[in-house]
Enzyme design. Structure first.
Site, PDB file in Angstrom:
ATOM      1  N   LYS A 144       0.839  -1.204   0.000  1.00  0.00           N
ATOM      2  CA  LYS A 144       0.000   0.000   0.000  1.00  0.00           C
ATOM      3  C   LYS A 144       0.874   1.254   0.000  1.00  0.00           C
ATOM      4  CE  LYS A 144      -3.882  -0.088   2.448  1.00  0.00           C
ATOM      5  NZ  LYS A 144      -4.694  -0.104   3.681  1.00  0.00           N
ATOM      6  N   LEU A 146     -34.497   5.340   3.959  1.00  0.00           N
ATOM      7  CA  LEU A 146     -35.743   4.561   3.934  1.00  0.00           C
ATOM      8  C   LEU A 146     -35.889   3.912   2.566  1.00  0.00           C
ATOM      9  CD1 LEU A 146     -38.366   6.766   5.852  1.00  0.00           C
ATOM     10  CD2 LEU A 146     -37.205   4.704   6.654  1.00  0.00           C
ATOM     11  N   CYS A 185     -19.161  -1.035   7.615  1.00  0.00           N
ATOM     12  CA  CYS A 185     -19.561  -0.308   8.830  1.00  0.00           C
ATOM     13  C   CYS A 185     -20.833  -0.840   9.475  1.00  0.00           C
ATOM     14  CB  CYS A 185     -19.722   1.164   8.510  1.00  0.00           C
ATOM     15  SG  CYS A 185     -18.224   1.861   7.819  1.00  0.00           S
ATOM     16  N   LYS A 198     -20.940  -4.507  10.970  1.00  0.00           N
ATOM     17  CA  LYS A 198     -19.993  -4.620  12.081  1.00  0.00           C
ATOM     18  C   LYS A 198     -20.443  -3.758  13.274  1.00  0.00           C
ATOM     19  CE  LYS A 198     -15.889  -2.652  11.356  1.00  0.00           C
ATOM     20  NZ  LYS A 198     -15.453  -1.655  12.317  1.00  0.00           N
ATOM     21  N   LYS A 233     -22.379  -0.696  -2.451  1.00  0.00           N
ATOM     22  CA  LYS A 233     -23.154   0.487  -2.820  1.00  0.00           C
ATOM     23  C   LYS A 233     -22.456   1.123  -4.008  1.00  0.00           C
ATOM     24  CE  LYS A 233     -22.228   4.304  -0.479  1.00  0.00           C
ATOM     25  NZ  LYS A 233     -22.173   5.287   0.614  1.00  0.00           N
TER      26      LYS A 233
HETATM   27  C1  UGA Z   1     -21.909   4.513   6.788  1.00  0.00           C
HETATM   28  C2  UGA Z   1     -22.504   5.814   7.357  1.00  0.00           C
HETATM   29  O1  UGA Z   1     -23.525   6.303   6.471  1.00  0.00           O
HETATM   30  C3  UGA Z   1     -21.429   6.884   7.526  1.00  0.00           C
HETATM   31  O2  UGA Z   1     -21.978   8.038   8.154  1.00  0.00           O
HETATM   32  C4  UGA Z   1     -20.307   6.311   8.396  1.00  0.00           C
HETATM   33  O3  UGA Z   1     -19.242   7.237   8.561  1.00  0.00           O
HETATM   34  C5  UGA Z   1     -19.761   5.041   7.777  1.00  0.00           C
HETATM   35  O4  UGA Z   1     -20.834   4.083   7.634  1.00  0.00           O
HETATM   36  C6  UGA Z   1     -18.682   4.499   8.694  1.00  0.00           C
HETATM   37  O5  UGA Z   1     -18.992   4.170   9.836  1.00  0.00           O
HETATM   38  O6  UGA Z   1     -17.498   4.530   8.310  1.00  0.00           O
HETATM   39  P1  UGA Z   1     -21.199   3.659   4.331  1.00  0.00           P
HETATM   40  O7  UGA Z   1     -21.134   2.305   4.948  1.00  0.00           O
HETATM   41  O8  UGA Z   1     -20.058   4.148   3.505  1.00  0.00           O
HETATM   42  O9  UGA Z   1     -21.406   4.787   5.480  1.00  0.00           O
HETATM   43  O10 UGA Z   1     -22.456   3.720   3.372  1.00  0.00           O
HETATM   44  P2  UGA Z   1     -24.001   4.123   3.485  1.00  0.00           P
HETATM   45  O11 UGA Z   1     -24.306   5.091   2.421  1.00  0.00           O
HETATM   46  O12 UGA Z   1     -24.366   4.498   4.855  1.00  0.00           O
HETATM   47  O13 UGA Z   1     -24.707   2.746   3.105  1.00  0.00           O
HETATM   48  C7  UGA Z   1     -24.579   1.581   3.903  1.00  0.00           C
HETATM   49  C8  UGA Z   1     -25.408   0.446   3.340  1.00  0.00           C
HETATM   50  O14 UGA Z   1     -26.801   0.697   3.524  1.00  0.00           O
HETATM   51  C9  UGA Z   1     -25.225   0.224   1.841  1.00  0.00           C
HETATM   52  O15 UGA Z   1     -25.163  -1.157   1.586  1.00  0.00           O
HETATM   53  C10 UGA Z   1     -26.463   0.821   1.230  1.00  0.00           C
HETATM   54  O16 UGA Z   1     -26.809   0.239   0.002  1.00  0.00           O
HETATM   55  C11 UGA Z   1     -27.496   0.502   2.302  1.00  0.00           C
HETATM   56  N1  UGA Z   1     -28.673   1.403   2.289  1.00  0.00           N
HETATM   57  C12 UGA Z   1     -28.523   2.740   2.526  1.00  0.00           C
HETATM   58  C13 UGA Z   1     -29.938   0.884   2.074  1.00  0.00           C
HETATM   59  O17 UGA Z   1     -30.118  -0.337   1.864  1.00  0.00           O
HETATM   60  N2  UGA Z   1     -31.026   1.725   2.106  1.00  0.00           N
HETATM   61  C14 UGA Z   1     -30.902   3.051   2.330  1.00  0.00           C
HETATM   62  O18 UGA Z   1     -31.938   3.747   2.358  1.00  0.00           O
HETATM   63  C15 UGA Z   1     -29.622   3.572   2.556  1.00  0.00           C
END
Ligand code: UGA
Length: 441
Positions: free
Chosen positions: A39, A254, A264, A267, A324
């Site tokens: 890395k 939602l 995240c 876990k 995502k």
């Molecule tokens: C998440 C949090 O949103 C961040 O604020 C946080 O800093 C981060 O974890 C972390 O702890 O490092 P992230 O995991 O990058 O961020 O992505 P998200 O956009 O939150 O999505 C998480 C999962 O939920 C994805 O698989 C997404 O597809 C899913 N999701 C999200 C849904 O199924 N429905 C929704 O309405 C929103």
């Protein structure tokens, strides 16, 4: 200490690398340390080890201006920095508890190299009480008169939007227990316009876990409602819209579908459940959140089976592998579980993702990967939409071409991005999550 404190970031994973380059962009001198020599080699060539929009460009910019330097030298990172951000991984143990051994090792390493006052900041997501352990560890190895503070400054960035979220956060949480630590952290964030919450360290640690667990709960809640919608002919997207207008609820998070993944939420839900239960609180709500999320894969596969009966020797096109859009990250991605199920059923899988295929190939070397979304569709019996990348959105897909290419025009949509009203007249069968299907009987 100089006017402009120098920063050391230990652990250049997602959070660490973004933290390092963004502080460099804000004008601080940053040393980034990681034990992974591959890395560091890559970073020295100004290449980002992860895909994140804008990250590689920013990396180049801050390295060209000598504000960011990646290094394998831990000792130097500690000795040359006033503020040390701990950004190492906190993987999950089999019982759901987070494994904090890397944090302990870093704390010990800092203690052994302490050369004057340091502010040690935890940025990795950790259970409440971790800062106390870091403090104790430093005192144990550097002596009780060691000159340092520990602080908690959790990260709230989303993958795929990391730079935007870091420069435009909803809030900055600063968990401190001394004026000196507070002033240093406020100085670091001086140029960022956002509410700054200065709280005690335990509160800061809980804010992070509670925020992620709450968002995961919102997703599982709407997925629970999706199951009812599906059985009663209602539309979960409209239910979410209707709920979302209420400002106390909000429309974000939602979106019903195939469930949450990533490094995240899965876990953190487990870790927060673990730490709550360990402290004697009733955190069983989070067991349900996880259970509902796991059951999304069953619901999705039910649709696939409802459409195709058996999958043996059937060609299945998969669009989207990352957990995502806008990331190449496949950690805990729903696609992994879906592909495993498809393989168990004997399907012939042809997958496409704009960025995550290299990572996926390491896990599944034996499925077929194609270079563009249409190539996956030739003679396919069904198209499974798993990640809502922009190029799969309705305006960016030629559905006439899709239909022509497919053997049977069936779409199973894990993210609810299409509509029956649009696809049925084109001759498709369509299976969304928690909404009306269009299926020919
Ligand atoms: C998440 C949090 O949103 C961040 O604020 C946080 O800093 C981060 O974890 C972390 O702890 O490092 P992230 O995991 O990058 O961020 O992505 P998200 O956009 O939150 O999505 C998480 C999962 O939920 C994805 O698989 C997404 O597809 C899913 N999701 C999200 C849904 O199924 N429905 C929704 O309405 C929103």
């Amino acid at each position: 200490m100089k006017d402009n404190p120098s920063i050391g970031v230990i652990g250049l994973g997602y959070v660490g690398l973004v933290t390092a380059v963004t502080f460099a962009k804000l004008g601080f001198r940053v040393l980034g340390n990681d034990i992974d020599s591959n890395k560091i080699d890559l970073l020295k060539q100004k290449k980002s080890p992860i895909y994140e929009p804008g990250l590689e460009e920013l990396l180049k910019e801050v390295m060209d201006s000598n504000l960011f330097e990646p290094t394998e030298d831990f000792q130097r990172t500690v000795r040359e920095s006033d503020i040390l951000f701990i950004c190492v991984g906190t993987p999950t143990n089999p019982d759901g508890s987070p494994n904090l051994v890397y944090i302990e090792e870093v704390a010990r390493g800092i203690a052994e190299n302490l050369n004057g006052y340091k502010l040690i900041v935890e940025k990795s997501t950790v259970p409440v009480g971790t800062a106390r352990w870091i403090e104790r560890t430093i005192k144990l190895y550097a002596g009780k008169d060691a000159d340092f503070d520990v602080a908690s400054n959790p990260e709230f960035l989303r993958e795929g939007n990391a730079l935007h979220d870091t420069f435009n956060p909803d809030r900055i949480v600063i968990g401190v227990e001394s004026e000196r630590a507070k002033n240093l952290l406020l100085k670091l964030y001086e140029k960022i316009d956002a509410p700054k919450l200065v709280v005690d360290i335990n509160t800061a640690e809980i804010i992070k876990h509670a925020s992620n667990a709450f968002l995961a709960m919102k997703i599982s809640f709407i997925n629970m409602v999706a199951d009812l919608c599906e059985r009663t002919g209602a539309d979960v997207k409209l239910v979410a819209d209707g709920m979302g207008y209420d400002r106390r609820i909000g429309r974000a998070f939602l979106n019903a579908g195939i469930g949450y993944g990533g490094s995240c939420f899965p876990k953190d839900v487990r870790a927060f459940h673990y730490i709550g239960t360990k402290n004697g609180a009733d955190f069983s709500l989070l067991e349900k959140v996880e259970q509902i999320n796991n059951s999304r894969i069953d619901r999705f596969m039910d649709h696939v089976k409802e459409a195709l009966w058996y999958l043996r020797n059937k060609k299945i096109a998969v669009w989207g592998l990352s957990f995502k859009p806008n990331t190449d990250d496949i950690r805990e991605a729903p696609s992994i579980k879906v592909v495993r199920r498809l393989m168990e059923e004997g399907a012939d899988i042809h997958a496409y993702d704009p960025k995550a295929m290299d990572n996926f190939r390491k896990l599944f070397p034996d499925i077929n990967y194609v270079d563009n979304k249409y190539d996956a569709l030739k003679d396919a019996h069904a198209l499974l939409l798993i990640t809502e990348w922009d190029e799969f959105m309705p305006g960016n897909v030629d559905f006439e071409k899709v239909k022509e290419l497919m053997r049977t025009p069936i779409i199973v949509d894990g993210r609810n991005i299409y509509d029956c009203e649009f696809l049925e007249p084109l001759g498709f069968e369509y299976y969304p999550m928690g909404r009306k299907k269009c299926k020919r009987e």
